[in-house]
Design an enzyme around this catalytic site. Sequence first.
Site, mmCIF file in Angstrom:
data_model
loop_
_atom_site.group_PDB
_atom_site.id
_atom_site.type_symbol
_atom_site.label_atom_id
_atom_site.label_comp_id
_atom_site.label_asym_id
_atom_site.label_seq_id
_atom_site.Cartn_x
_atom_site.Cartn_y
_atom_site.Cartn_z
ATOM 1 N N MET A 49 0.804 -1.220 0.000
ATOM 2 C CA MET A 49 0.000 0.000 0.000
ATOM 3 C C MET A 49 0.837 1.270 0.000
ATOM 4 O O MET A 49 0.284 2.373 -0.028
ATOM 5 C CB MET A 49 -0.907 0.008 1.240
ATOM 6 C CG MET A 49 -1.961 -1.073 1.241
ATOM 7 S SD MET A 49 -3.138 -0.917 -0.138
ATOM 8 C CE MET A 49 -3.869 0.667 0.225
ATOM 9 N N ARG A 50 2.164 1.126 0.026
ATOM 10 C CA ARG A 50 2.990 2.327 0.087
ATOM 11 C C ARG A 50 2.803 3.192 -1.159
ATOM 12 O O ARG A 50 2.821 4.419 -1.088
ATOM 13 C CB ARG A 50 4.463 1.958 0.275
ATOM 14 C CG ARG A 50 5.359 3.177 0.422
ATOM 15 C CD ARG A 50 6.788 2.815 0.780
ATOM 16 N NE ARG A 50 6.913 2.435 2.176
ATOM 17 C CZ ARG A 50 7.288 1.249 2.592
ATOM 18 N NH1 ARG A 50 7.601 0.299 1.714
ATOM 19 N NH2 ARG A 50 7.379 0.973 3.869
ATOM 20 N N ALA A 51 2.613 2.573 -2.309
ATOM 21 C CA ALA A 51 2.443 3.337 -3.542
ATOM 22 C C ALA A 51 1.202 4.221 -3.465
ATOM 23 O O ALA A 51 1.223 5.387 -3.896
ATOM 24 C CB ALA A 51 2.350 2.389 -4.736
#
Length: 663
Positions: A274-276
């Site tokens: 989910m970092r993107a």
Amino acid sequence: MSTPFPFTAVVGQEDLRLALLLNAVSPAVGGVLVRGEKGTAKSTAVRALSALLPEVAVVPGCRFSCDPAAPDPSCPDGPHEGGNGGMRPSRMVELPVGASEDRLVGALDIERALAEGVKAFEPGLLADAHRGILYVDEVNLLHDHLVDLLLDAAAMGASYVEREGVSVRHASKFLLVGTMNPEEGELRPQLLDRFGLTVEVAASREPDQRVEVVRRRLAYDDDPSGFAARWADEESAVRQRIVAARELLPSVRLGDGALRQIAATCAAFEVDGMRADIVMARTATALAAWAGRTDVLAEDVRQAALLALPHRRRRNPFDAPGLDEDKLDETLEEFSGEGDEDPDPDGPGGGGGQPPPSDGPQADGGSGAQPEAGDGGEPQPSGAGSGEQSAARASEPFRTKVLSVPGLGDGAAGRRSRARTEHGRTTGARRPRGALTKLHLAATVQAAAPHQRARGRTGRGLVVRRDDLRQATREGREGNLVLFVVDASGSMAARQRMSAVKGAVLSLLLDAYQRRDKVGLVTFRGSAAEVALPPTSSVDAAAARLETLPTGGRTPLAAGLLRAHEVLRVERLRDPARRALVVVVTDGRATGGPEPVALAGRAAGLFAADGVASVVVDCESGPVRLGLAGQLAGELDGTAVTLDELRADSIAGLVKDVQRRAA
């Protein structure tokens, strides 16, 4: 202190300048990785950015740059009382590729510990970079143990030091900026993901723009101060715009429509985790603030995707970075929501996604350009003979067995073979040979303790002399030179067979990338051998050469081995500490010239005489097998393994065989 090149005087490189400015507006974006060929103003632009950052308020005398408005309660120099503090310029701290672990995180102040008996902490570069920029030039060449420390600090916003009786925690929130030349090797996926944005840069091919680059550089070199003064107004305007964008940032609204576009884009490009999504949201918000708007528009989401996703969609080092912009536009159109319409181009929000223009030609081609696909300088083997076939595609790569060089080496840090290293597991202590690089504190104290009365010790401090110092001996892992010697002759030319061979070599290249090796590629066919790729840290280049490798002609096995032996001889002169592992991919046949089999045997004996570790990947197939590859392995004093046995899930004990042969 030298005068830096003005940020606004950098010609072109719009994507690079925009990515850096967005991080200046919102450090939460997470930094930027600049990838590109040498001589494209990567380092110049990064160093120029620090002059644009606003000053920071710090607690006077605090070595860890605590904010007086919210001091760190666990600061080693604390506790601090709230109140007004002093102002200082934002710092840009450079982390050298060859830095030690102590220099990065800090360590026990040995001098005070031995002389005064006091446990005092000496801060490192992570403390200096707090609330500033941590810049790593050639970040892809950084040692793995330093990468691990950077990952921890970047993830937690703090540095933890537990060593030599010292237990310290201090805040370390910094803007991580790295530059790299992909030709010298790729980054580990974990570190790659820690960079919020990535930019691909290349030199402009427009003559007018190149002329302007040279003109400005010569003017700066002749009179740095005068050149900077001529750009002072532009620098001041950008600095004020950064301050205004920072003040506006909390008011920017990220609507549900923009969030749906962000989530849909990340899902469409199948990025991990989910970092993107989070980075895209922060980047789009910073883009709106930079444009002077309080609403995030579809154009902000699109620009954020182009900066935040290319490096996150790579599954292995052979995947080319970049995004399919048609697919991106289709996804954004499909999930467009209310409030995402394009603004009036003449209104106050227009042009928000662009960095400040600089005077002079601004032709396209200097920013974000993708490297040219392929390599026009592909070497072609001479004397290929008749029957040459076009290149076969490689089969799907697989996880290979671990091939290692026996014994204990002294090469560069890596992940393949055992070695004596500056970093790793402490195995003992010895008297230093030359300069002391890593003190073994317990052994030093033990050596000095029996002599304290004779030396007249009266206070708390320990009386230590040069003869008492002990060097810590450590064991870790090293990277090796993996030299592939690949048979591309007619006997290997069957399409399905060569596809399997290329898949095996590609798998070994992927393993070399993960283990931080250098790789080289020698091919032989027709009547000669070619160095298709001299030893390099870029496995991408090796994979590209392998992909275009044609087959056909006779099998000059001896020529291939002799050329490989010459490559190793030259490489030993350049890097004598790096040990080699030779991987010969062949069916063992030798044809062409007088006594080809005997000549190949004598060439193989050269490797055995030099003690070079070797593995022969036996590509022979069919119901009748001659066992020539196994015979070649014996002459190399190495081991033979079939393509099936090369897989990590096979039963054969390949590593044990290699080590037993070399014992």
